[in-house]
Scaffold this motif. Structure first.
Motif: not given
Length: 242
Positions: A104, A194, A198
């Motif tokens: 992250e 995520e 992304s």
């Protein structure tokens, strides 16, 4: 409470027996015991019968005491093993959390300088938006999308591949760890979220629409403006979503 009552009864029996054993010899001299000589043979017979029974009862009690000790030791060992498994699972969850935080942070720290064609001004982008703009512009940077060696010379490509390799490591660790099913589903869910928001193409934002990227004129594959090096790794990671 039941065990406490039983222990109290045993303690009182022991106290009464001990008092009787002390008091009985003191009272015997005051009793007329001449008539008891006729019962000596009976006493020997009773003692001969009672002794083996007493010894047998003693063996049984010893066996029960040893069995209780063995059961107690097994219970303690099971508790130690359960605590060890709990610590191991906690370590695995900690490692997963650290890996996810590392991935992250890599996504958030991704930077890209976006240049506007209209006025030639630039804007420094960060995180998800930077990754999206970098992939959109990579084809316009005179880079052959199918030339792996040339692609890996680009800092942004290396950073994205590093993120995807960390993601692959996390997926494999999730599948091979002994964590609870709820924890496994949770980490699979946040990993999918995520990556899709992304790096993955817009076509994966709505799978129900069955969208596909444009066909590459050079190789005929549906990878659009994504370099095959990145697109193929994304398709490998997609297998872990389920």
């Amino acid at each position: 409470m039941k065990s406490y009552k039983q222990n109290r009864k045993v303690i009182w029996i022991v106290i009464i027996g001990a008092v009787f054993s002390i008091v009985a010899p003191l009272l015997l001299p005051f009793l007329s015991l001449n008539y008891l000589k006729d019962y000596g043979t009976i006493g020997d017979a009773v003692g001969g019968i009672a002794n083996p029974i007493t010894q047998l009862v003693g063996f049984v009690l010893l066996f029960l005491a040893l069995k209780a000790q063995i059961d107690s030791n097994k219970l303690i060992q099971d508790q130690i093993e359960a605590e060890s498994r709990k610590e191991m699972l906690q370590r695995e969850l900690t490692h997963l959390h650290q890996l996810y935080s590392f991935m992250e942070n890599d996504i958030k720290s991704f930077n890209y300088e976006n240049r506007f064609k209209d006025n030639g001004s630039t804007e420094l982008l960060h995180g998800r938006r930077a990754i999206r703009c970098f992939i959109d512009d990579i084809e316009n940077n005179n880079i052959d999308l199918h030339n792996t060696e040339q692609l890996l010379q680009e800092d942004g490509v290396r950073e994205i591949m590093s993120i995807l390799k960390i993601a692959e490591l996390i997926f494999k660790k999730i599948n091979h760890s002994g964590i609870e099913q709820d924890d496994r589903i949770f980490y699979l869910g946040i990993m999918r979220h995520e990556l899709v928001f992304s790096i993955f193409p817009y076509t994966d934002l709505d799978e129900s629409a069955n969208l596909r990227l444009p066909v590459c004129k050079e190789c005929g594959e549906h990878h659009g403006n994504y370099p095959p090096l990145i697109f193929d790794k994304l398709m490998e990671l997609k297998q872990f979503f389920s």
